[in-house]
Design an enzyme around this catalytic site. Structure first.
Site, PDB file in Angstrom:
ATOM      1  CD  GLU A 178      -2.960   1.113   2.283  1.00  0.00           C
ATOM      2  OE1 GLU A 178      -3.472   2.164   2.692  1.00  0.00           O
ATOM      3  OE2 GLU A 178      -3.290  -0.015   2.693  1.00  0.00           O
ATOM      4  CE  LYS A 185      -6.233  -0.865   5.291  1.00  0.00           C
ATOM      5  NZ  LYS A 185      -5.336  -0.013   4.485  1.00  0.00           N
ATOM      6  CG  ASP A 227      -0.772 -16.388  11.329  1.00  0.00           C
ATOM      7  OD1 ASP A 227      -1.354 -15.641  10.516  1.00  0.00           O
ATOM      8  OD2 ASP A 227      -1.253 -17.465  11.725  1.00  0.00           O
ATOM      9  CG  HIS A 267      -2.988   7.478  -0.004  1.00  0.00           C
ATOM     10  ND1 HIS A 267      -2.444   6.307   0.486  1.00  0.00           N
ATOM     11  CD2 HIS A 267      -3.847   7.106  -0.979  1.00  0.00           C
ATOM     12  CE1 HIS A 267      -2.965   5.277  -0.155  1.00  0.00           C
ATOM     13  NE2 HIS A 267      -3.821   5.743  -1.057  1.00  0.00           N
TER      14      HIS A 267
END
Length: 442
Positions: free
Chosen positions: A86, A283, A299, A396
């Site tokens: 991302e 998130k 994991d 971004h």
């Protein structure tokens, strides 16, 4: 097009798997074979190693592997490895690390390292009768029956910490649990925990059949439903925090330090009380956490599941981070439940994982917990800093610019043009397309 099921797919060679996929699903287009092959490793030994990590592998799926430098964590200056696709994650983390480096950096505290697992079983017996059996016979036998399994772990300072009988009959008829807590030291410990729990199930079965206080009907009612660790580890938790005088915040967005602190705290408070915001807020935290989790061979699915369960532990989904601005001091912190390892699994096999751990100074599992919490806190700080000042899209989309240009097939010269063009503008997809078409039509 109708497809036919395949028999013995796992037994086919890699090439035959590809041939079957192209014939069955890709209209005999052999160009897809090249797509797969271009991601094979030229070192056949390394390629074979990668293929044995999972099943039915036909290629490798690459992710960018980046570095976020300047992280001062508990007095140590670290560069964090981050595997993430991302845009802006690595940049935001790096910017946050640099912001705090001259303010004392990040401080961490390991609150606990306890991990959990359960033997879930059905037994039609009075709870008080079962509790007496557990207290005076079964608990001791469970520890004895797992001594061989736990020997090496105990030698390293870990093992089974405690075993409790949990009465869940109010939720499901005749349902009980053996709830065990573990310390797995530097390993994530999933196989160790599950091996112990499976032995619990066998020992429980044996001991119930021998117990004279149980009727034969009660003995026959026993069903071991499952023996499995829990990825919810609310007692395996680390705190990471930053703090400074509000007058030292020195944000470069053009607003005063006091206004910045007020806006930042308000944004965190909204995430604490509003689940719709908290979901996106958390998130963003996990953008930073997962990137380092993946780079260190751990994991990330377990990490995600645990973090989000913890965020809802009080009955309402809420922020993992918190902020205060009391007495002129800005304080921002995260309590992150996370279970990771630095031995076992991919840590001894994957070359880039070994590089990541070496880069971090070969940390213990507790030190890696601290690093992961810091990565999440830094990512959240960077995101909130943008949100309450310039807005999230400015930074971004600037990072996303090259993704758009690559989709358009831009040349290096054209890419350089766009870097200059957007030097003092906010990148938008529409503006990129418009300017690109103008550039190509000149």
């Amino acid at each position: 097009m109708n497809h036919s099921p395949v028999e013995g797919f796992s037994k086919l060679s890699k090439q035959r798997k590809i041939d079957w996929l192209i014939k069955e699903y890709l209209s005999e287009d052999r160009s897809y074979e090249q797509v797969l092959q271009q991601y094979w490793n030229g070192d056949h030994t390394l390629q074979k190693l990668h293929e044995e990590f999972s099943e039915n592998t036909i290629s490798n799926f690459y992710m960018p592997y980046g570095i976020a430098p300047n992280f001062l964590i508990d007095g140590k200056l670290l560069a964090l490895p981050m595997a993430v696709e991302e845009s802006s994650v690595v940049a935001a983390a790096s910017k946050a690390a640099k912001f705090w480096i001259d303010k004392g950096g990040f401080k961490t505290t390991i609150i606990n390292t306890k991990k959990l697992g359960h033997t879930h079983f059905i037994l039609n017996v009075e709870p008080h009768k079962l509790q007496h059996f557990f207290n005076f016979k079964l608990k001791k036998r469970l520890f004895e029956a797992t001594e061989e399994i736990t020997k090496n772990m105990r030698n390293r300072g870990g093992g089974i910490l405690n075993i409790r009988l949990i009465d869940k009959t109010a939720d499901l008829e005749n349902y009980f649990q053996l709830k065990a807590s573990f310390d797995t030291v530097d390993s994530m410990g999933a196989n160790f925990i599950n091996s112990c729990l499976e032995q619990f199930g066998k020992t429980l079965t044996e001991e119930v059949q021998k117990e004279e206080s149980f009727t034969q009907e009660e003995k026959d009612s026993l069903q071991i439903v499952m023996n499995i660790l829990s990825n919810f580890t609310p007692d395996c938790i680390v705190r990471a925090e930053v703090s400074c005088k509000i007058e030292d915040l020195k944000d470069d967005s053009g607003i005063s330090n006091e206004e910045f602190a007020t806006k930042f705290k308000r944004a965190v408070t909204i995430a604490e009380i509003e689940p719709f915001r908290a979901t996106t807020h958390n998130k963003g935290i996990m953008n930073g956490v997962d990137a380092v989790v993946i780079a260190t061979g751990n994991d990330f699915r377990a990490t995600e599941a645990c973090a989000h369960a913890y965020a809802a532990k009080d009955g309402k989904y809420s922020s993992l981070t918190h902020c205060t601005t009391d007495n002129g001091i800005f304080r921002f912190w995260i309590d992150l439940p996370i279970s990771v390892g630095v031995v076992g699994g991919l840590t001894n096999l994957h070359p880039l994982v070994k590089f990541s751990l070496a880069l971090l100074g070969k940390p213990s599992a507790q030190e890696l917990m601290s690093i992961l919490a810091v990565s999440g806190l830094a990512q959240n700080f960077g995101a909130l800093r943008s949100l309450v000042t310039t807005g999230i899209q400015k930074g971004h989309m600037k990072m996303h610019l090259f993704n758009i240009l690559n989709q358009l097939g831009a040349t290096e010269e054209e890419k350089n043009h766009f870097v200059t063009y957007f030097k003092d503008k906010t990148v938008t997809h529409h503006e990129v397309i418009t300017e690109f078409n103008k550039l190509r039509n000149r």
